[in-house]
Design a protein around this motif. Structure first.
Motif, PDB file in Angstrom:
ATOM      1  N   ARG A 198       0.826  -1.206   0.000  1.00  0.00           N
ATOM      2  CA  ARG A 198       0.000   0.000   0.000  1.00  0.00           C
ATOM      3  C   ARG A 198       0.862   1.259   0.000  1.00  0.00           C
ATOM      4  O   ARG A 198       0.510   2.258  -0.615  1.00  0.00           O
ATOM      5  CB  ARG A 198      -0.942   0.018   1.209  1.00  0.00           C
ATOM      6  N   LEU A 199       1.995   1.205   0.698  1.00  0.00           N
ATOM      7  CA  LEU A 199       2.899   2.344   0.735  1.00  0.00           C
ATOM      8  C   LEU A 199       4.068   2.043  -0.195  1.00  0.00           C
ATOM      9  O   LEU A 199       4.838   1.107   0.030  1.00  0.00           O
ATOM     10  CB  LEU A 199       3.400   2.591   2.159  1.00  0.00           C
ATOM     11  N   VAL A 200       4.176   2.821  -1.268  1.00  0.00           N
ATOM     12  CA  VAL A 200       5.218   2.603  -2.265  1.00  0.00           C
ATOM     13  C   VAL A 200       6.072   3.864  -2.380  1.00  0.00           C
ATOM     14  O   VAL A 200       5.750   4.908  -1.806  1.00  0.00           O
ATOM     15  CB  VAL A 200       4.618   2.228  -3.643  1.00  0.00           C
ATOM     16  N   PHE A 201       7.151   3.734  -3.133  1.00  0.00           N
ATOM     17  CA  PHE A 201       8.041   4.880  -3.326  1.00  0.00           C
ATOM     18  C   PHE A 201       8.263   5.061  -4.817  1.00  0.00           C
ATOM     19  O   PHE A 201       8.570   4.108  -5.525  1.00  0.00           O
ATOM     20  CB  PHE A 201       9.377   4.660  -2.617  1.00  0.00           C
ATOM     21  N   GLU A 202       8.082   6.289  -5.305  1.00  0.00           N
ATOM     22  CA  GLU A 202       8.245   6.518  -6.732  1.00  0.00           C
ATOM     23  C   GLU A 202       9.043   7.790  -7.004  1.00  0.00           C
ATOM     24  O   GLU A 202       9.015   8.744  -6.221  1.00  0.00           O
ATOM     25  CB  GLU A 202       6.899   6.585  -7.443  1.00  0.00           C
ATOM     26  N   ILE A 203       9.750   7.757  -8.120  1.00  0.00           N
ATOM     27  CA  ILE A 203      10.506   8.916  -8.584  1.00  0.00           C
ATOM     28  C   ILE A 203       9.772   9.497  -9.784  1.00  0.00           C
ATOM     29  O   ILE A 203       9.663   8.830 -10.824  1.00  0.00           O
ATOM     30  CB  ILE A 203      11.938   8.520  -8.982  1.00  0.00           C
ATOM     31  N   PRO A 204       9.233  10.713  -9.698  1.00  0.00           N
ATOM     32  CA  PRO A 204       8.569  11.309 -10.860  1.00  0.00           C
ATOM     33  C   PRO A 204       9.578  11.587 -11.972  1.00  0.00           C
ATOM     34  O   PRO A 204      10.671  12.107 -11.716  1.00  0.00           O
ATOM     35  CB  PRO A 204       7.982  12.614 -10.304  1.00  0.00           C
ATOM     36  N   LEU A 205       9.213  11.246 -13.204  1.00  0.00           N
ATOM     37  CA  LEU A 205      10.091  11.472 -14.352  1.00  0.00           C
ATOM     38  C   LEU A 205       9.482  12.432 -15.368  1.00  0.00           C
ATOM     39  O   LEU A 205      10.210  13.053 -16.139  1.00  0.00           O
ATOM     40  CB  LEU A 205      10.414  10.142 -15.045  1.00  0.00           C
ATOM     41  N   ALA A 206       8.170  12.549 -15.382  1.00  0.00           N
ATOM     42  CA  ALA A 206       7.505  13.392 -16.387  1.00  0.00           C
ATOM     43  C   ALA A 206       7.943  14.844 -16.245  1.00  0.00           C
ATOM     44  O   ALA A 206       7.954  15.406 -15.144  1.00  0.00           O
ATOM     45  CB  ALA A 206       5.989  13.288 -16.237  1.00  0.00           C
ATOM     46  N   GLY A 207       8.321  15.457 -17.364  1.00  0.00           N
ATOM     47  CA  GLY A 207       8.700  16.864 -17.377  1.00  0.00           C
ATOM     48  C   GLY A 207      10.057  17.162 -16.773  1.00  0.00           C
ATOM     49  O   GLY A 207      10.392  18.328 -16.567  1.00  0.00           O
TER      50      GLY A 207
END
Length: 405
Positions: A198-207
């Motif tokens: 339920r708790l994840v970690f993400e790196i935004p890449l868009a833009g």
């Protein structure tokens, strides 16, 4: 009438001119629909397109039967899909229906029951006694900086005010409760909580260009990546012949870090073959980091059917020569490849909720916080027994079984 795949736009609200209909969907049409979802995914209408909702995932899982379903509007356009996994309850010919990180529908539609009611009717007719689903929607987000500032003895992510509450996720949670769905929280009636993180970690890449992503890493990450480069660590994409090496290192990692996935080499070999058959451009990749010819780290990466998301699935590394930082180098290579492939986000999957620096499991969160991404609480998994006393009894028994597991 011929069935056509809808263009990537929000579907018309259910229950207006005519009700949506749910029926079985051939794998080819199912995959084609997912591939055309990128515009909706980026707009946030349909949530993520998870690798767990592709037709191929049915062939990865053991112990479950599966069916692909499609939602069709009044013009016979395909407007939503689901991969449903079925597990038969012992001694009865009825099943527990599970939609991992699905279904793939327009979650922003004003009448959510117009989508879910025909799904429940279909599953009840097929002999299901209960349904569990995981709407692929973010609920709350915390930046790495926010969580670093909140670190302390006994602290938890859930005690920290989020930087953002996602409006679609919040509304859908309220609508599901009103419609009789129950969130799968641990300790509340059994069931053991979510099957997926339920708790994840993400790196935004868009833009963001590569330099922005590089500057988002903290000093320790940048220093370790440079250290690996100076030491001569070589990163690259490996083929299925290297899966035994990966699985051997995974066993070392499990013993060192105190967890057990319970996945065999055959599982990863099947996953690799099936996902890459469905997506020859790279549904699953194996990355390795070599130092003086020896594989010191190996990580698996998965790609969504619409190309919007890449997942770091499993990481494995040796106990020796950790000072040359092979895992940092490997992650940086994978992040760069995800960005070059046009992904909007690099998903590092599950993280623990503890912010206590003395807790053993905090090390994983600390490592991922160094990338400068966001901790994201997903909407989580929700269950609902289908009508009838027998179904409710079977559902209660199944929840007890899941809790024991």
């Amino acid at each position: 009438m011929a069935i056509t795949t809808a263009t990537p736009r929000p579907a018309a609200p259910a229950g207006t001119a005519a009700a949506l209909r749910v029926r079985p969907l051939p794998p080819a049409e199912h995959l084609a629909f997912l591939r055309g979802r990128r515009a909706l995914t980026d707009a946030g209408h349909g949530g993520q397109v998870s690798f767990l909702q592709t037709p191929a995932w049915a062939r990865v899982k053991d112990g479950w039967t599966a069916e692909g379903l499609g939602w069709f509007d009044e013009l016979e356009r395909l407007v939503g899909t689901a991969l449903v996994l079925h597990r038969e309850a012992p001694g009865v010919r009825r099943t527990f229906a599970y939609l991992p990180e699905g279904p793939v529908i327009d979650w922003s539609a004003p009448r959510l029951e117009g989508w879910l009611d025909p799904l429940l009717a279909h599953l009840e007719a097929c002999g299901a006694f209960a349904v569990r689903m995981g709407p692929p929607l973010a609920y709350r987000r915390w930046s790495a900086a926010t969580l670093k500032d909140a670190t302390g003895p006994g602290r938890s992510v859930h005690e920290v005010l989020p930087d953002r509450v996602e409006p679609v996720g919040a509304v859908v949670a309220d609508r599901l409760r009103t419609a009789g769905w129950s969130r799968c929280d641990p300790g509340q009636g059994g069931g053991g909580g979510d099957a997926q993180p339920r708790l994840v970690f993400e790196i935004p890449l868009a833009g963001r260009d590569p330099e922005h992503v590089w500057q988002g890493l903290n000093q320790e990450w940048r220093r370790n990546i440079r250290k690996a480069a100076r030491a001569g660590v070589q990163t690259g994409v490996a083929g299925p012949a290297e899966l035994p090496v990966f699985h051997h290192l995974l066993g070392i990692t499990e013993r060192r870090d105190g967890f057990r996935l319970g996945r065999s080499l055959e599982y990863y070999e099947r996953q690799y073959a099936v996902l890459n058959e469905e997506q020859p451009e790279g549904g699953m990749r194996l990355y390795t980091a070599r130092y003086q010819g020896e594989v010191l780290a190996a990580h698996t990466m998965l790609r969504s059917a619409d190309g919007a998301r890449v997942w770091y699935q499993s990481g494995a590394s040796a106990d020796h020569l950790r000072q040359v930082r092979p895992s940092n180098a490997l992650q940086w290579r994978m992040i760069q490849d995800a960005q070059m492939a046009g992904a909007s986000a690099y998903d590092m999957r599950g993280v623990p909720a503890t912010l206590d620096p003395d807790a053993r499991e905090f090390g994983l969160l600390r490592w991922k916080l160094g990338t400068g991404g966001d901790a994201v609480e997903m909407l989580g998994e929700w269950e609902r027994p289908l009508p009838g006393a027998v179904n409710r009894s079977l559902h209660k028994a199944m929840r007890g079984y899941l809790a024991r597991r």
